[in-house]
Design a protein around this motif. Structure first.
Motif, short mmCIF file in Angstrom:
data_model
loop_
_atom_site.label_atom_id
_atom_site.label_comp_id
_atom_site.label_asym_id
_atom_site.label_seq_id
_atom_site.Cartn_x
_atom_site.Cartn_y
_atom_site.Cartn_z
N GLY A 28 58.87 30.87 6.60
CA GLY A 28 59.62 29.66 6.78
C GLY A 28 60.98 29.63 6.17
O GLY A 28 61.83 28.87 6.60
N SER A 29 61.29 30.37 5.12
CA SER A 29 62.58 30.26 4.46
C SER A 29 63.29 31.60 4.49
O SER A 29 62.69 32.65 4.66
N ILE A 30 64.59 31.56 4.29
CA ILE A 30 65.39 32.78 4.30
C ILE A 30 64.95 33.70 3.17
O ILE A 30 64.83 34.91 3.34
N SER A 31 64.72 33.13 1.98
CA SER A 31 64.33 33.99 0.86
C SER A 31 63.01 34.69 1.13
O SER A 31 62.83 35.86 0.82
N GLU A 32 62.06 33.97 1.74
CA GLU A 32 60.79 34.59 2.06
C GLU A 32 60.95 35.64 3.15
O GLU A 32 60.31 36.69 3.13
N ARG A 33 61.80 35.38 4.12
CA ARG A 33 61.98 36.33 5.22
C ARG A 33 62.66 37.59 4.72
O ARG A 33 62.55 38.64 5.34
N SER A 34 63.37 37.50 3.62
CA SER A 34 64.05 38.67 3.08
C SER A 34 63.19 39.44 2.10
O SER A 34 63.57 40.49 1.61
N ALA A 35 62.00 38.91 1.77
CA ALA A 35 61.22 39.49 0.70
C ALA A 35 60.50 40.77 1.11
O ALA A 35 60.13 41.57 0.28
N ILE A 36 60.24 40.93 2.40
CA ILE A 36 59.48 42.10 2.85
C ILE A 36 60.42 43.26 3.06
O ILE A 36 61.41 43.15 3.77
N ASN A 37 60.11 44.40 2.45
CA ASN A 37 60.94 45.57 2.63
C ASN A 37 60.48 46.33 3.87
O ASN A 37 59.35 46.85 3.89
N PRO A 38 61.29 46.38 4.91
CA PRO A 38 60.86 47.04 6.14
C PRO A 38 60.68 48.53 5.92
O PRO A 38 61.38 49.15 5.15
N SER A 39 59.73 49.08 6.61
CA SER A 39 59.47 50.51 6.51
C SER A 39 60.25 51.26 7.58
O SER A 39 60.44 50.76 8.67
N PRO A 40 60.70 52.45 7.28
CA PRO A 40 61.54 53.19 8.23
C PRO A 40 60.73 53.79 9.36
O PRO A 40 60.29 54.94 9.30
N ASP A 41 60.49 53.03 10.39
CA ASP A 41 59.79 53.53 11.57
C ASP A 41 60.78 53.70 12.71
O ASP A 41 61.94 53.34 12.62
N SER A 42 60.27 54.21 13.81
CA SER A 42 61.13 54.47 14.97
C SER A 42 61.44 53.17 15.70
O SER A 42 60.72 52.18 15.57
N PRO A 43 62.52 53.17 16.47
CA PRO A 43 62.84 51.97 17.28
C PRO A 43 61.71 51.58 18.21
O PRO A 43 61.47 50.40 18.43
N TRP A 44 60.99 52.57 18.75
CA TRP A 44 59.91 52.24 19.68
C TRP A 44 58.77 51.54 18.96
O TRP A 44 58.14 50.64 19.53
N SER A 45 58.49 51.91 17.72
CA SER A 45 57.43 51.24 16.96
C SER A 45 57.79 49.78 16.70
O SER A 45 56.95 48.88 16.83
N TYR A 46 59.06 49.57 16.35
CA TYR A 46 59.50 48.19 16.11
C TYR A 46 59.42 47.38 17.40
O TYR A 46 58.93 46.24 17.41
N LEU A 47 59.89 47.96 18.51
CA LEU A 47 59.88 47.25 19.78
C LEU A 47 58.46 46.92 20.21
O LEU A 47 58.17 45.82 20.70
N LYS A 48 57.53 47.87 20.00
CA LYS A 48 56.12 47.62 20.35
C LYS A 48 55.58 46.47 19.53
O LYS A 48 54.88 45.58 20.05
N TRP A 49 55.87 46.49 18.20
CA TRP A 49 55.41 45.39 17.35
C TRP A 49 56.00 44.06 17.80
O TRP A 49 55.30 43.04 17.88
N TYR A 50 57.28 44.04 18.10
CA TYR A 50 57.98 42.80 18.46
C TYR A 50 57.43 42.21 19.75
O TYR A 50 57.30 40.99 19.89
N LEU A 51 57.07 43.06 20.70
CA LEU A 51 56.64 42.57 22.02
C LEU A 51 55.15 42.32 22.11
O LEU A 51 54.70 41.64 23.05
#
Length: 589
Positions: A28-51
């Motif tokens: 819900g908040s900007i601070s919370e949305r920034s708290a997770i450190n994204p892991s370095p995966d491929s663009p296709w992994s991110y796109l699959k997760w997003y969709l």
């Protein structure tokens, strides 16, 4: 609410090096949305997760808030509600992106359709098929230019950009309307536009072709001005000038909108085919100003007011289109619609289905040059408003770069639109209400809105509906929209420090502009050249067009006075400043 971390794009391609840390969806908040450190995966992994993930599609946004009317007790839950804010590069849930993209597109519908409808029906008397095409072309060119504005393209090896990089919407400018009305009035008067035996104006597409050709020659002055530092532009065109021209444009156009509200500008004092409104072939023609026609316009106007008072956030940001729908429904039930044009309209259309014979008219060059100079300056307050509500810097190098990119995008958008047979474009702040109400300034919603706008233009039936609606319904919407332009002018003038010098400039500029509004033919006998020289005739027509177009005359006078009047001080100015300071202190205490 717990969510899964999305895979990240370590090397996401972002235009113009505006990369910021990716902010995961679903908190819900900007601070919370920034708290997770994204892991370095491929663009296709991110796109699959997003969709495919629930978080990618829905997030945790309270969608019920968007559709809850402002009526007790339904609104009790959201009395102190604070919507989460999504910044320019924040990841927005797919469903919210689609909803808000459509919302931004819908809130601009009235501003997009009004100029081409006024041009086709009120100035050039074009047939229904051509009118519908101009509406569709305006949607397509608006969508393309908006996408370019949101994208913000870096010009390689230069410090310059095309576009603001904000959720800015670009739409047809209303400033072309006074020029078009005065130009066609001149052409019908001198016989270069056709009329019937009883003097009734006939369609004059060649006049629109002359405006398009002249735009292609003059829009380059705005392109050149985009490379001038914004501080220099502000010094030459201060707020006292830009505010007065916006005020005059709004007041001038309210009169045109009222002509349609009463039935149509063509039937106000018309004869023959236009003896009744909108014409004698209409399903229920009536005299101009008939109470039933005035009532149709009021259904639109009153609906807009009621939606603003009681509507949900989505309804409020689409109040104009909702008012228009109510007016269309009432007029349709009452039998004022002719659906033949809608049935005959193509299901799909695109640019250049109708074309116009391009030409250049010398009488248009000076007015259009001045108009594009004014466009380059008047878009700056809109860019400032969008930047402020998007929570980005509103001063400094980055903001100046956004202004430069916005002015250049507007100029190139006008060039593209003229090539696509549409009216010139300008950045607008009409969608800022959507950003404020929904808390989403993400560029993803802007790209989605651009897609919806292009689709609205491609589907021909959509434009046919606006081209076939009764003029009284359109007039009720136009009066509201045009009044917002005048209010924007007042807002800009409210930022002016009212020194004796500024009051004098404002008085003279508005005085000249109001002359044109209250008595538009006051200059008609001043320059009357009857010789054979086409050059002198074109010069005479150009001067008349400048003098008889309110905002152009006021802009010329205001700029000249601002450049020549000395920056002298007055004791009265000090007193006014002291009074303003005391009033501010009392308000704060």
């Amino acid at each position: 609410m717990s969510v899964s971390s999305p895979p990240s794009l370590e090397h996401e391609s972002k235009v113009i090096n505006e990369s910021e840390p990716r902010k995961p969806i679903g908190l819900g908040s900007i601070s919370e949305r920034s708290a997770i450190n994204p892991s370095p995966d491929s663009p296709w992994s991110y796109l699959k997760w997003y969709l495919t993930s629930k978080e990618g599609w829905l997030g945790d946004y309270d969608y019920l808030y968007l559709v809850t009317p402002n009526i007790w007790p339904l609104n009790r839950k959201y009395k102190h509600h604070k919507t989460p804010f999504y910044g320019l590069h924040d990841e927005v849930p797919i469903l919210l992106t689609i909803i808000l993209g459509l919302q931004h597109a819908l809130c601009m519908v009235g501003s997009i359709v009004s100029p081409p409808l006024a041009i086709a029906g009120g100035a050039f008397y074009l047939d229904s098929a051509t009118t519908q095409y101009l509406v569709s072309a305006a949607f397509i060119t608006t969508g393309i230019t908006t996408a370019l504005q949101v994208m913000r393209v870096h010009l390689t090896k230069t410090p310059f950009f095309i576009g603001t990089g904000l959720l800015s919407v670009v739409g047809p400018t209303f400033d072309i309307l006074p020029i078009a009305f005065n130009y066609t009035r001149m052409r019908y008067k001198d016989g270069t536009c056709p009329t019937a035996s009883d003097g009734t104006p006939l369609p004059c597409p060649d006049a629109w072709g002359a405006i398009l050709g002249s735009i292609l020659c003059t829009v380059w002055i705005q392109v050149v001005m985009s490379f001038v530092p914004p501080k220099t532009l502000n010094r030459i065109f201060p707020k006292v000038v830009t505010g007065s021209l916006l005020l005059l444009v709004g007041i001038y156009l309210v009169g045109n909108g009222m002509q349609n509200w009463g039935g149509s500008s063509s039937c106000h004092g018309g004869e023959g085919f236009y003896a009744l409104c909108p014409d004698t072939a209409a399903p229920r023609p009536l005299r101009w100003g008939h109470p039933k026609l005035i009532g149709l316009g009021f259904t639109v106007f009153v609906s807009i007011v009621l939606v603003e008072q009681f509507g949900s956030p989505l309804m409020k940001s689409s109040s104009v289109i909702i008012g228009l729908l109510v007016g269309c429904l009432v007029s349709g039930v009452a039998g004022y619609w002719s659906t033949s044009n809608i049935r005959e309209a193509p299901a799909v259309t695109f640019l250049w289905v109708h074309t116009f014979k391009l030409s250049v008219d010398g009488a248009l060059i000076l007015p259009l040059l001045i108009m594009f100079v004014c466009e380059a300056v008047s878009c700056m307050p809109d860019i400032l408003a969008t930047a402020e509500i998007s929570n980005v810097d509103i001063e400094g190098t980055e903001f100046n770069s956004r202004v430069q990119g916005g002015i250049l995008c507007d100029g190139l958008g006008s060039l593209l639109s003229a090539l696509g047979t549409g009216p010139p474009m300008v950045s607008q702040a009409g969608n800022n209400g959507v950003i404020s109400l929904t808390g989403c300034a993400s560029r993803r919603a802007g790209w989605c809105a651009a897609v919806f706008l292009v689709l609205m233009g491609i589907f021909g039936k959509f434009g046919a509906v606006f081209g076939s609606m009764p003029p009284s319904v359109l007039g009720g919407m136009q009066v509201f929209l045009y009044a917002t332009i005048a209010v924007a002018g007042l807002r800009v003038l409210g930022l002016v420090r009212y020194t004796r010098r500024n009051r004098f400039i404002l008085t003279v500029a508005l005085g000249v502009g109001f002359i044109d509004i209250v008595q538009p033919d006051w200059f008609s006998q001043m320059l009357t050249y009857d010789g054979d020289s086409m050059a002198l005739a074109g010069f005479e027509q150009g001067v008349n067009l400048i003098v008889e177009t309110p905002f152009i005359a006021a802009a010329v006078v205001g700029v000249l006075l601002n450049l020549v009047l000395p920056q002298d001080a007055s004791q009265m100015d000090d007193l006014i400043q002291d009074q303003a300071g005391h009033a501010m202190m009392e308000k704060q205490s």
